[in-house]
Design a protein around this motif. Structure first.
Motif, PDB file in Angstrom:
ATOM      1  N   ARG A 114       0.831  -1.204   0.000  1.00  0.00           N
ATOM      2  CA  ARG A 114       0.000   0.000   0.000  1.00  0.00           C
ATOM      3  C   ARG A 114       0.865   1.254   0.000  1.00  0.00           C
ATOM      4  NH1 ARG A 114      -1.202   2.826   4.556  1.00  0.00           N
ATOM      5  NH2 ARG A 114      -2.956   4.234   4.432  1.00  0.00           N
ATOM      6  N   ASN A 115       1.864   1.281   0.857  1.00  0.00           N
ATOM      7  CA  ASN A 115       2.730   2.455   0.949  1.00  0.00           C
ATOM      8  C   ASN A 115       3.561   2.658  -0.316  1.00  0.00           C
ATOM      9  OD1 ASN A 115       1.774   2.974   3.503  1.00  0.00           O
ATOM     10  ND2 ASN A 115       3.420   1.875   4.518  1.00  0.00           N
ATOM     11  N   ARG A 116       4.078   1.573  -0.879  1.00  0.00           N
ATOM     12  CA  ARG A 116       4.873   1.703  -2.113  1.00  0.00           C
ATOM     13  C   ARG A 116       4.015   2.169  -3.277  1.00  0.00           C
ATOM     14  NH1 ARG A 116       8.539  -3.539  -2.793  1.00  0.00           N
ATOM     15  NH2 ARG A 116       9.136  -2.428  -4.689  1.00  0.00           N
ATOM     16  N   VAL A 117       2.813   1.621  -3.387  1.00  0.00           N
ATOM     17  CA  VAL A 117       1.908   2.024  -4.470  1.00  0.00           C
ATOM     18  C   VAL A 117       1.501   3.487  -4.295  1.00  0.00           C
ATOM     19  CG1 VAL A 117      -0.413   1.672  -5.414  1.00  0.00           C
ATOM     20  CG2 VAL A 117       1.080  -0.289  -5.007  1.00  0.00           C
ATOM     21  N   ARG A 118       1.168   3.886  -3.077  1.00  0.00           N
ATOM     22  CA  ARG A 118       0.760   5.269  -2.832  1.00  0.00           C
ATOM     23  C   ARG A 118       1.879   6.241  -3.191  1.00  0.00           C
ATOM     24  NH1 ARG A 118      -1.078   6.480   2.979  1.00  0.00           N
ATOM     25  NH2 ARG A 118       0.915   5.486   3.261  1.00  0.00           N
ATOM     26  N   SER A 119       3.102   5.964  -2.757  1.00  0.00           N
ATOM     27  CA  SER A 119       4.200   6.899  -3.051  1.00  0.00           C
ATOM     28  C   SER A 119       4.517   6.908  -4.538  1.00  0.00           C
ATOM     29  CB  SER A 119       5.438   6.574  -2.219  1.00  0.00           C
ATOM     30  OG  SER A 119       5.956   5.313  -2.553  1.00  0.00           O
ATOM     31  N   SER A 120       4.448   5.750  -5.193  1.00  0.00           N
ATOM     32  CA  SER A 120       4.692   5.713  -6.640  1.00  0.00           C
ATOM     33  C   SER A 120       3.615   6.472  -7.399  1.00  0.00           C
ATOM     34  CB  SER A 120       4.750   4.267  -7.138  1.00  0.00           C
ATOM     35  OG  SER A 120       5.891   3.633  -6.636  1.00  0.00           O
ATOM     36  N   HIS A 169      -2.315  12.878 -16.606  1.00  0.00           N
ATOM     37  CA  HIS A 169      -3.140  11.669 -16.551  1.00  0.00           C
ATOM     38  C   HIS A 169      -2.742  10.818 -15.353  1.00  0.00           C
ATOM     39  CE1 HIS A 169       0.365   9.695 -18.394  1.00  0.00           C
ATOM     40  NE2 HIS A 169      -0.183   8.549 -18.016  1.00  0.00           N
ATOM     41  N   ALA A 170      -3.707  10.067 -14.861  1.00  0.00           N
ATOM     42  CA  ALA A 170      -3.439   9.172 -13.735  1.00  0.00           C
ATOM     43  C   ALA A 170      -2.527   8.049 -14.210  1.00  0.00           C
ATOM     44  CB  ALA A 170      -4.739   8.606 -13.197  1.00  0.00           C
ATOM     45  N   PRO A 171      -1.542   7.671 -13.428  1.00  0.00           N
ATOM     46  CA  PRO A 171      -0.639   6.609 -13.854  1.00  0.00           C
ATOM     47  C   PRO A 171      -1.365   5.272 -13.975  1.00  0.00           C
ATOM     48  CG  PRO A 171      -0.157   7.281 -11.592  1.00  0.00           C
ATOM     49  CD  PRO A 171      -1.186   8.216 -12.124  1.00  0.00           C
ATOM     50  N   THR A 172      -0.957   4.488 -14.940  1.00  0.00           N
ATOM     51  CA  THR A 172      -1.561   3.174 -15.151  1.00  0.00           C
ATOM     52  C   THR A 172      -0.933   2.164 -14.199  1.00  0.00           C
ATOM     53  OG1 THR A 172       0.077   2.502 -16.792  1.00  0.00           O
ATOM     54  CG2 THR A 172      -1.877   3.686 -17.609  1.00  0.00           C
ATOM     55  N   VAL A 173      -1.567   1.005 -14.087  1.00  0.00           N
ATOM     56  CA  VAL A 173      -1.045  -0.062 -13.240  1.00  0.00           C
ATOM     57  C   VAL A 173       0.351  -0.468 -13.715  1.00  0.00           C
ATOM     58  CG1 VAL A 173      -1.383  -2.470 -12.542  1.00  0.00           C
ATOM     59  CG2 VAL A 173      -3.324  -0.905 -12.570  1.00  0.00           C
ATOM     60  N   ALA A 174       0.533  -0.553 -15.025  1.00  0.00           N
ATOM     61  CA  ALA A 174       1.835  -0.933 -15.576  1.00  0.00           C
ATOM     62  C   ALA A 174       2.909   0.102 -15.229  1.00  0.00           C
ATOM     63  CB  ALA A 174       1.739  -1.111 -17.092  1.00  0.00           C
ATOM     64  N   GLU A 175       2.561   1.388 -15.312  1.00  0.00           N
ATOM     65  CA  GLU A 175       3.521   2.442 -14.969  1.00  0.00           C
ATOM     66  C   GLU A 175       3.892   2.389 -13.490  1.00  0.00           C
ATOM     67  OE1 GLU A 175       2.317   5.970 -18.158  1.00  0.00           O
ATOM     68  OE2 GLU A 175       1.216   5.804 -16.261  1.00  0.00           O
ATOM     69  N   ILE A 176       2.892   2.168 -12.659  1.00  0.00           N
ATOM     70  CA  ILE A 176       3.155   2.082 -11.218  1.00  0.00           C
ATOM     71  C   ILE A 176       4.027   0.865 -10.918  1.00  0.00           C
ATOM     72  CG2 ILE A 176       2.099   1.758  -8.946  1.00  0.00           C
ATOM     73  CD1 ILE A 176      -0.380   3.237 -10.116  1.00  0.00           C
ATOM     74  N   ALA A 177       3.725  -0.257 -11.555  1.00  0.00           N
ATOM     75  CA  ALA A 177       4.498  -1.483 -11.341  1.00  0.00           C
ATOM     76  C   ALA A 177       5.954  -1.273 -11.725  1.00  0.00           C
ATOM     77  CB  ALA A 177       3.892  -2.637 -12.134  1.00  0.00           C
ATOM     78  N   GLU A 178       6.175  -0.628 -12.850  1.00  0.00           N
ATOM     79  CA  GLU A 178       7.550  -0.379 -13.291  1.00  0.00           C
ATOM     80  C   GLU A 178       8.265   0.570 -12.335  1.00  0.00           C
ATOM     81  OE1 GLU A 178       9.912   1.671 -17.032  1.00  0.00           O
ATOM     82  OE2 GLU A 178       7.890   0.884 -17.366  1.00  0.00           O
ATOM     83  N   GLU A 201       0.724  -7.251  -7.661  1.00  0.00           N
ATOM     84  CA  GLU A 201       1.070  -6.612  -6.397  1.00  0.00           C
ATOM     85  C   GLU A 201       0.565  -5.177  -6.357  1.00  0.00           C
ATOM     86  OE1 GLU A 201       5.204  -8.682  -4.911  1.00  0.00           O
ATOM     87  OE2 GLU A 201       5.306  -7.384  -6.687  1.00  0.00           O
ATOM     88  N   VAL A 202       0.660  -4.479  -7.483  1.00  0.00           N
ATOM     89  CA  VAL A 202       0.151  -3.109  -7.552  1.00  0.00           C
ATOM     90  C   VAL A 202      -1.353  -3.101  -7.324  1.00  0.00           C
ATOM     91  CG1 VAL A 202      -0.223  -1.121  -9.069  1.00  0.00           C
ATOM     92  CG2 VAL A 202       2.013  -2.231  -8.993  1.00  0.00           C
ATOM     93  N   ARG A 203      -2.061  -4.035  -7.947  1.00  0.00           N
ATOM     94  CA  ARG A 203      -3.510  -4.106  -7.747  1.00  0.00           C
ATOM     95  C   ARG A 203      -3.846  -4.377  -6.280  1.00  0.00           C
ATOM     96  NH1 ARG A 203      -2.997  -6.984 -12.534  1.00  0.00           N
ATOM     97  NH2 ARG A 203      -3.635  -5.781 -14.346  1.00  0.00           N
ATOM     98  N   ALA A 204      -3.093  -5.271  -5.644  1.00  0.00           N
ATOM     99  CA  ALA A 204      -3.320  -5.555  -4.220  1.00  0.00           C
ATOM    100  C   ALA A 204      -3.064  -4.300  -3.385  1.00  0.00           C
ATOM    101  CB  ALA A 204      -2.426  -6.693  -3.749  1.00  0.00           C
ATOM    102  N   GLY A 205      -2.023  -3.563  -3.717  1.00  0.00           N
ATOM    103  CA  GLY A 205      -1.728  -2.321  -3.012  1.00  0.00           C
ATOM    104  C   GLY A 205      -2.800  -1.273  -3.231  1.00  0.00           C
ATOM    105  N   MET A 206      -3.341  -1.212  -4.444  1.00  0.00           N
ATOM    106  CA  MET A 206      -4.411  -0.258  -4.742  1.00  0.00           C
ATOM    107  C   MET A 206      -5.689  -0.624  -3.985  1.00  0.00           C
ATOM    108  SD  MET A 206      -3.708   0.351  -8.784  1.00  0.00           S
ATOM    109  CE  MET A 206      -4.502   1.919  -9.072  1.00  0.00           C
ATOM    110  N   GLU A 207      -5.975  -1.916  -3.888  1.00  0.00           N
ATOM    111  CA  GLU A 207      -7.139  -2.349  -3.111  1.00  0.00           C
ATOM    112  C   GLU A 207      -6.951  -1.977  -1.646  1.00  0.00           C
ATOM    113  OE1 GLU A 207      -7.877  -6.501  -3.716  1.00  0.00           O
ATOM    114  OE2 GLU A 207      -8.138  -6.255  -5.875  1.00  0.00           O
TER     115      GLU A 207
END
Length: 154
Positions: free
Chosen positions: A75-81, A92-101, A109-115
């Motif tokens: 959650r913290n890594r996804v939020r800061s990214s 534009h809002a970053p995509t899941v792929a951009e956040i993952a990279e 993992e990004v989806r789990a963090g976003m949830e």
């Protein structure tokens, strides 16, 4: 030293007195486990020990639900990214792929963090809720007075 560290965490949902106590506990643990034979200054050992004790307190006591540490970290890594990417992308809002990279995580993992961003936040009783016209949940009389005032002048 412990109180200075505790003050850095004020305003996060815990009273300053409680933070002082947790920091003091961290200081006691630092004193108990410090080994001068390692050649490091006591402060270099104590500061991370006290900080870790305070963070552990937040992790273990401040969540409404028990959330596994791994999920909290995601959650913290996804939020800061997301925050960093939203500042650098062109509106534009970053995509899941951009956040993952950016976060060096898998897309699942990004989806789990976003949830976790959406699921595990507790609201304060004084938090503003949509449709309350700026009145906090903790002030129901203010909303009632406002409705009465407007309906009696109409």
């Amino acid at each position: 030293m412990a109180e200075r560290i505790a003050v850095r965490f004020k305003g996060r949902g815990e009273s300053l007195e409680d933070l002082y106590q947790v920091a003091a506990l961290g200081l006691v643990k630092a004193v108990e486990h410090y080994d001068p034979a390692r050649g490091h200054a006591f402060e270099a050992y104590a500061v991370p020990t006290i900080t870790g004790e305070i963070k552990r307190h937040f992790r273990d006591h401040m969540w409404t639900l028990h959330v596994p540490r791994r999920v909290q970290d995601l959650r913290n890594r996804v939020r800061s990214s997301m925050k960093e990417l939203s500042q650098s992308t062109s509106g534009h809002a970053p995509t899941v792929a951009e956040i993952a990279e950016h976060a060096q995580l898998s897309e699942s993992e990004v989806r789990a963090g976003m949830e976790a961003l959406e699921c595990f936040s507790a609201l304060s009783l004084e938090a503003e809720m949509p449709g309350t016209d700026g009145y906090a949940l903790g002030t129901p009389w203010a909303a009632r007075i406002r409705r009465t005032k407007w309906s009696s002048t109409a």
